[in-house]
Design a protein around this motif. Structure first.
Motif, PDB file in Angstrom:
ATOM      1  N   SER A   1       3.949   2.994  -6.522  1.00 22.34           N
ATOM      2  CA  SER A   1       4.195   4.425  -6.704  1.00 22.34           C
ATOM      3  C   SER A   1       2.902   5.097  -7.141  1.00 22.34           C
ATOM      4  CB  SER A   1       5.295   4.656  -7.742  1.00 22.34           C
ATOM      5  OG  SER A   1       4.936   4.108  -9.000  1.00 22.34           O
ATOM      6  N   ARG A   2       2.842   6.376  -6.926  1.00 18.00           N
ATOM      7  CA  ARG A   2       1.658   7.109  -7.347  1.00 18.00           C
ATOM      8  C   ARG A   2       2.072   8.319  -8.152  1.00 18.00           C
ATOM      9  NH1 ARG A   2      -1.576   7.881  -2.164  1.00 18.00           N
ATOM     10  NH2 ARG A   2      -3.033   8.975  -3.499  1.00 18.00           N
TER      11      ARG A   2
ATOM     12  N   CYS B   1      -3.329   1.804   5.880  1.00 17.49           N
ATOM     13  CA  CYS B   1      -2.001   1.555   5.323  1.00 17.49           C
ATOM     14  C   CYS B   1      -0.975   1.944   6.371  1.00 17.49           C
ATOM     15  CB  CYS B   1      -1.803   2.353   4.036  1.00 17.49           C
ATOM     16  SG  CYS B   1      -0.196   2.111   3.246  1.00 17.49           S
TER      17      CYS B   1
ATOM     18  N   ASP C   1       2.780   9.214   0.821  1.00 18.54           N
ATOM     19  CA  ASP C   1       3.763   8.359   0.152  1.00 18.54           C
ATOM     20  C   ASP C   1       4.487   7.409   1.088  1.00 18.54           C
ATOM     21  OD1 ASP C   1       4.740  10.733  -2.455  1.00 18.54           O
ATOM     22  OD2 ASP C   1       3.075   9.311  -2.324  1.00 18.54           O
ATOM     23  N   TYR C   2       3.942   7.187   2.270  1.00 25.77           N
ATOM     24  CA  TYR C   2       4.438   6.083   3.088  1.00 25.77           C
ATOM     25  C   TYR C   2       4.033   4.798   2.388  1.00 25.77           C
ATOM     26  CZ  TYR C   2       4.202   2.411   6.621  1.00 25.77           C
ATOM     27  OH  TYR C   2       4.329   1.228   7.288  1.00 25.77           O
ATOM     28  N   THR C   3       4.946   3.815   2.383  1.00 30.72           N
ATOM     29  CA  THR C   3       4.648   2.552   1.727  1.00 30.72           C
ATOM     30  C   THR C   3       4.824   1.373   2.679  1.00 30.72           C
ATOM     31  OG1 THR C   3       6.925   2.379   0.890  1.00 30.72           O
ATOM     32  CG2 THR C   3       5.282   3.345  -0.583  1.00 30.72           C
TER      33      THR C   3
ATOM     34  N   CYS D   1       0.846  -1.190   0.000  1.00 26.49           N
ATOM     35  CA  CYS D   1       0.000   0.000   0.000  1.00 26.49           C
ATOM     36  C   CYS D   1       0.882   1.241   0.000  1.00 26.49           C
ATOM     37  CB  CYS D   1      -0.973   0.020   1.166  1.00 26.49           C
ATOM     38  SG  CYS D   1      -0.218   0.055   2.796  1.00 26.49           S
ATOM     39  N   ILE D   2       0.276   2.343  -0.397  1.00 22.46           N
ATOM     40  CA  ILE D   2       0.931   3.648  -0.347  1.00 22.46           C
ATOM     41  C   ILE D   2      -0.098   4.636   0.175  1.00 22.46           C
ATOM     42  CG2 ILE D   2       0.387   4.051  -2.810  1.00 22.46           C
ATOM     43  CD1 ILE D   2       3.034   5.684  -2.936  1.00 22.46           C
TER      44      ILE D   2
END
Length: 125
Positions: free
Chosen positions: A70-71, A103, A55-57, A50-51
């Motif tokens: 990525s987004r 997430c 932008d934490y993944t 998940c993101i």
């Protein structure tokens, strides 16, 4: 209809790569955490990556080092790049959209989660 549309699945040999895309249908991804789930034949759906909106993944252990999420906010699209694919990666991949609380240290979902229809990934020898 406020859902999501996945694309990019297909057939690939072990060691190959695919890039999945997730595009919202009628809303902006800004402010949403986007998750990728997969469901293998005969198994339950599991959260893979998940993101969140900052932008934490998060990556589940089995895909670390091979998958990248990525987004692209300008394109309103989230990508899942999958490298070094293995037969156990086979399944239908779904993207989801919900709050950042889904997430964190895992990929979660709830009654408010928006879903796509899924895209099939088959890794065969």
């Amino acid at each position: 209809q406020l859902g999501l549309v996945e694309s990019g699945g297909g057939l690939v040999q072990p060691g190959g790569s695919l890039r999945l895309s997730c595009v919202p249908d009628g809303f902006s991804l800004d402010g949403y955490a986007i998750g990728w789930f997969r469901q293998a034949p005969g198994k339950e759906r599991e959260g893979v990556v998940c993101i969140n909106s900052r932008d934490y993944t998060y990556y589940t252990e089995s895909v670390k080092g091979r998958f990248t999420v990525s987004r692209d906010n300008a394109k309103n699209t989230v990508y899942l790049t999958m490298n070094n694919l293995k037969p156990e990666d086979t399944g239908v991949y779904y993207c989801s959209a919900d709050g950042d609380y889904y997430c964190t240290t895992s990929v979660g979902s709830g009654i408010s989660t928006k879903w796509g229809q899924g895209t099939k990934v088959t890794v065969y020898s």
